[in-house]
Write a protein that holds these residues in place. Structure first.
Motif, PDB file in Angstrom:
ATOM      1  N   ASP A  91       0.851  -1.189   0.000  1.00  0.00           N
ATOM      2  CA  ASP A  91       0.000   0.000   0.000  1.00  0.00           C
ATOM      3  C   ASP A  91       0.892   1.246   0.000  1.00  0.00           C
ATOM      4  OD1 ASP A  91      -2.191  -1.662   0.026  1.00  0.00           O
ATOM      5  OD2 ASP A  91      -2.346  -1.673   2.203  1.00  0.00           O
ATOM      6  N   GLU A  92       0.719   2.118   0.973  1.00  0.00           N
ATOM      7  CA  GLU A  92       1.513   3.343   1.028  1.00  0.00           C
ATOM      8  C   GLU A  92       2.611   3.282   2.082  1.00  0.00           C
ATOM      9  OE1 GLU A  92       1.047   5.748  -1.168  1.00  0.00           O
ATOM     10  OE2 GLU A  92      -0.573   4.537  -2.033  1.00  0.00           O
ATOM     11  N   GLY A  93       2.829   2.102   2.669  1.00  0.00           N
ATOM     12  CA  GLY A  93       3.787   2.010   3.758  1.00  0.00           C
ATOM     13  C   GLY A  93       4.927   1.061   3.469  1.00  0.00           C
ATOM     14  N   HIS A  94       5.959   1.137   4.305  1.00  0.00           N
ATOM     15  CA  HIS A  94       7.066   0.185   4.203  1.00  0.00           C
ATOM     16  C   HIS A  94       7.721   0.036   5.568  1.00  0.00           C
ATOM     17  CE1 HIS A  94       9.477   3.871   4.098  1.00  0.00           C
ATOM     18  NE2 HIS A  94      10.519   3.114   4.435  1.00  0.00           N
ATOM     19  N   VAL A  95       8.290  -1.138   5.816  1.00  0.00           N
ATOM     20  CA  VAL A  95       9.025  -1.421   7.045  1.00  0.00           C
ATOM     21  C   VAL A  95      10.300  -2.170   6.665  1.00  0.00           C
ATOM     22  CG1 VAL A  95       7.025  -1.465   8.577  1.00  0.00           C
ATOM     23  CG2 VAL A  95       7.707  -3.562   7.388  1.00  0.00           C
ATOM     24  N   VAL A  96      11.298  -2.069   7.531  1.00  0.00           N
ATOM     25  CA  VAL A  96      12.577  -2.736   7.305  1.00  0.00           C
ATOM     26  C   VAL A  96      12.864  -3.660   8.480  1.00  0.00           C
ATOM     27  CG1 VAL A  96      15.047  -2.432   6.937  1.00  0.00           C
ATOM     28  CG2 VAL A  96      13.443  -0.781   5.966  1.00  0.00           C
ATOM     29  N   ALA A  97      13.250  -4.877   8.197  1.00  0.00           N
ATOM     30  CA  ALA A  97      13.559  -5.860   9.232  1.00  0.00           C
ATOM     31  C   ALA A  97      15.026  -6.237   9.156  1.00  0.00           C
ATOM     32  CB  ALA A  97      12.694  -7.102   9.069  1.00  0.00           C
ATOM     33  N   GLU A 107      -1.395 -11.162   2.585  1.00  0.00           N
ATOM     34  CA  GLU A 107      -1.220 -11.628   1.207  1.00  0.00           C
ATOM     35  C   GLU A 107      -2.327 -11.140   0.280  1.00  0.00           C
ATOM     36  OE1 GLU A 107      -0.537 -15.879  -1.135  1.00  0.00           O
ATOM     37  OE2 GLU A 107      -1.896 -15.736   0.566  1.00  0.00           O
ATOM     38  N   ALA A 108      -3.418 -10.632   0.840  1.00  0.00           N
ATOM     39  CA  ALA A 108      -4.573 -10.264   0.021  1.00  0.00           C
ATOM     40  C   ALA A 108      -4.296  -9.087  -0.903  1.00  0.00           C
ATOM     41  CB  ALA A 108      -5.770  -9.939   0.917  1.00  0.00           C
ATOM     42  N   ARG A 109      -3.265  -8.279  -0.588  1.00  0.00           N
ATOM     43  CA  ARG A 109      -2.998  -7.089  -1.397  1.00  0.00           C
ATOM     44  C   ARG A 109      -1.576  -7.136  -1.939  1.00  0.00           C
ATOM     45  NH1 ARG A 109      -4.163  -5.615   3.278  1.00  0.00           N
ATOM     46  NH2 ARG A 109      -2.500  -4.086   3.603  1.00  0.00           N
ATOM     47  N   PRO A 110      -1.329  -6.461  -3.078  1.00  0.00           N
ATOM     48  CA  PRO A 110       0.007  -6.470  -3.667  1.00  0.00           C
ATOM     49  C   PRO A 110       1.068  -5.988  -2.682  1.00  0.00           C
ATOM     50  CG  PRO A 110      -1.571  -5.546  -5.208  1.00  0.00           C
ATOM     51  CD  PRO A 110      -2.297  -5.708  -3.913  1.00  0.00           C
ATOM     52  N   TYR A 111       2.246  -6.575  -2.767  1.00  0.00           N
ATOM     53  CA  TYR A 111       3.350  -6.184  -1.896  1.00  0.00           C
ATOM     54  C   TYR A 111       4.662  -6.493  -2.610  1.00  0.00           C
ATOM     55  CZ  TYR A 111       4.060 -11.156  -0.901  1.00  0.00           C
ATOM     56  OH  TYR A 111       4.305 -12.500  -1.031  1.00  0.00           O
ATOM     57  N   SER A 112       5.764  -5.993  -2.050  1.00  0.00           N
ATOM     58  CA  SER A 112       7.083  -6.339  -2.581  1.00  0.00           C
ATOM     59  C   SER A 112       8.074  -6.461  -1.439  1.00  0.00           C
ATOM     60  CB  SER A 112       7.571  -5.290  -3.597  1.00  0.00           C
ATOM     61  OG  SER A 112       7.682  -4.019  -2.994  1.00  0.00           O
ATOM     62  N   LEU A 113       9.013  -7.375  -1.596  1.00  0.00           N
ATOM     63  CA  LEU A 113      10.093  -7.600  -0.634  1.00  0.00           C
ATOM     64  C   LEU A 113      11.410  -7.257  -1.312  1.00  0.00           C
ATOM     65  CD1 LEU A 113       8.987 -11.061   0.811  1.00  0.00           C
ATOM     66  CD2 LEU A 113       8.961  -8.882   2.045  1.00  0.00           C
ATOM     67  N   HIS A 114      12.240  -6.464  -0.644  1.00  0.00           N
ATOM     68  CA  HIS A 114      13.517  -6.041  -1.199  1.00  0.00           C
ATOM     69  C   HIS A 114      14.635  -6.583  -0.310  1.00  0.00           C
ATOM     70  CE1 HIS A 114      11.516  -2.964  -3.831  1.00  0.00           C
ATOM     71  NE2 HIS A 114      10.596  -3.091  -2.881  1.00  0.00           N
ATOM     72  N   CYS A 115      15.466  -7.434  -0.871  1.00  0.00           N
ATOM     73  CA  CYS A 115      16.589  -8.028  -0.136  1.00  0.00           C
ATOM     74  C   CYS A 115      17.873  -7.548  -0.809  1.00  0.00           C
ATOM     75  CB  CYS A 115      16.513  -9.539  -0.154  1.00  0.00           C
ATOM     76  SG  CYS A 115      14.909 -10.172   0.428  1.00  0.00           S
ATOM     77  N   GLY A 116      18.636  -6.685  -0.103  1.00  0.00           N
ATOM     78  CA  GLY A 116      19.813  -6.077  -0.707  1.00  0.00           C
ATOM     79  C   GLY A 116      21.037  -6.972  -0.739  1.00  0.00           C
ATOM     80  N   LEU A 143       1.564  -5.427   7.749  1.00  0.00           N
ATOM     81  CA  LEU A 143       2.683  -4.575   7.364  1.00  0.00           C
ATOM     82  C   LEU A 143       3.347  -4.032   8.630  1.00  0.00           C
ATOM     83  CD1 LEU A 143       4.374  -3.316   5.109  1.00  0.00           C
ATOM     84  CD2 LEU A 143       2.821  -1.380   5.093  1.00  0.00           C
ATOM     85  N   SER A 144       3.854  -4.929   9.450  1.00  0.00           N
ATOM     86  CA  SER A 144       4.474  -4.555  10.710  1.00  0.00           C
ATOM     87  C   SER A 144       5.785  -5.311  10.887  1.00  0.00           C
ATOM     88  CB  SER A 144       3.551  -4.864  11.895  1.00  0.00           C
ATOM     89  OG  SER A 144       2.337  -4.147  11.804  1.00  0.00           O
ATOM     90  N   ALA A 145       6.729  -4.667  11.567  1.00  0.00           N
ATOM     91  CA  ALA A 145       7.986  -5.309  11.944  1.00  0.00           C
ATOM     92  C   ALA A 145       8.094  -5.302  13.464  1.00  0.00           C
ATOM     93  CB  ALA A 145       9.167  -4.571  11.323  1.00  0.00           C
ATOM     94  N   PHE A 146       8.501  -6.428  14.036  1.00  0.00           N
ATOM     95  CA  PHE A 146       8.591  -6.567  15.481  1.00  0.00           C
ATOM     96  C   PHE A 146       9.976  -7.075  15.844  1.00  0.00           C
ATOM     97  CE2 PHE A 146       4.289  -7.417  14.088  1.00  0.00           C
ATOM     98  CZ  PHE A 146       3.499  -6.664  14.948  1.00  0.00           C
ATOM     99  N   ALA A 147      10.589  -6.473  16.837  1.00  0.00           N
ATOM    100  CA  ALA A 147      11.846  -6.992  17.375  1.00  0.00           C
ATOM    101  C   ALA A 147      11.517  -8.196  18.254  1.00  0.00           C
ATOM    102  CB  ALA A 147      12.558  -5.921  18.177  1.00  0.00           C
TER     103      ALA A 147
END
Length: 314
Positions: A91-97, A107-116, A143-147
């Protein structure tokens, strides 16, 4: 049984993409040079949860198709990053893990994963229906990241790490209960994250309402119990009890209370006086007349026969 697929760098990119589709659904993989990043995917089934271990190099994974995988309902995806860094965009957000973090997305909505760079991730596919959350609430907290160093996230991360080592080694009955534990912990984690917007309280209230309505519809079923209520709502008994903790009763007491109330109403009805007390008790789920009489006396201070007499006089 788990399936392992090793992909060499010289293998076609489409082959690796097909391996990831078993884990992430209908995705497209791209790399900086257009070649396959290579890596390993190991997938196994743990009850109603798919558990996968993915090791690979730098790449971008994009899900653009909105259609559910294989005609099924879309799942909620949970990833524990064991090495490297992963950015999630939806959507309009992003998180980094980073290493040790948990990522959760819908999974119901489009998303992308970026692995550098090189990464290792444990990925779980959890059926949305078993979380007990509405689509709106799932969308608001996904769309959440948790430590995973403390709290519920830490406990969930530990469980995921343990189960991912050999998910296929558990007996089916044990695997199902372990999967329920994962779902419970994920549900709690999402409810905790939703508290600032008060979505968690609303979801709990909605589930309590649905459970109460379900109990009233099925009071005459002698098999009605907390276990069957949890099963019919695709949650565990433990999670059901947790949801009812703020209420003034438990699920078991609520079932008994509603059965006694319905029995009392019928015993007081003049047109049903030909029915025996035992018949009325059986009609509302009490197979043991003596037990019914004891419970009835505790509730109303008299026996079912005395209640019927007083109702007839009234």
């Amino acid at each position: 049984m788990p399936t392992a697929d090793a992909v060499r760098e010289d293998t076609q990119l489409s082959h690796w993409q097909e391996r990831l589709r078993r884990v992430l659904g209908a995705v497209r993989v791209t790399t900086a040079d257009g070649t396959s990043p290579g890596g390993t995917v190991v997938t196994a089934r743990l009850g109603h949860v798919d558990v996968s271990r993915v090791e690979s190099d730098a790449q971008r994974v994009a899900r653009t198709a909105r259609a559910p995988r294989h005609g099924e309902a879309p799942d909620v995806l949970l990833a524990l990053l064991r090495g490297g860094t992963m950015a999630l965009v939806q959507d309009e957000g992003h998180v980094v893990a980073d290493q040790g973090d948990l990522l959760v997305w819908d999974e119901a909505r489009p998303y992308s994963l970026h692995c550098g760079g090189p990464f290792t991730a444990l990925v779980l596919r959890v059926p949305r229906s078993r979380l007990g959350l509405s689509d709106d609430s799932t969308r608001s907290v996904a769309l959440s990241a948790f430590a995973s160093s403390a709290g519920t996230a830490g406990l969930l991360g530990t469980v995921v790490s343990t189960l991912a080592t050999s998910p296929a080694s558990y007996a089916p009955s044990v695997a199902g209960r372990l999967a329920d534990s994962v779902v419970d912990l994920l549900s709690i984690l999402l409810l905790e994250r939703s508290r600032p917007g008060d979505h968690g309280a609303g979801e709990r209230a909605a589930l309590v309402r649905r459970v109460r309505e379900h109990i009233d519809r099925n009071l005459q079923d002698p098999a009605l119990s907390p276990r069957t209520v949890a099963r019919d709502h695709h949650i565990s008994v433990r999670y059901l009890h947790r949801v009812f903790q703020p209420e003034d009763t438990t699920v078991g007491r609520l079932i008994q209370q509603r059965r006694i109330e319905q029995s009392a109403r019928e015993l007081a009805r003049h047109e049903l006086r030909t029915l025996s007390v035992a018949a009325v008790a059986l009609r509302w789920g009490f197979a043991n007349p003596a037990h019914f009489s004891r419970v009835f006396r505790r509730r109303y201070g008299c026996t079912p026969v005395e209640w019927r007499r007083s109702g007839s006089r009234a």
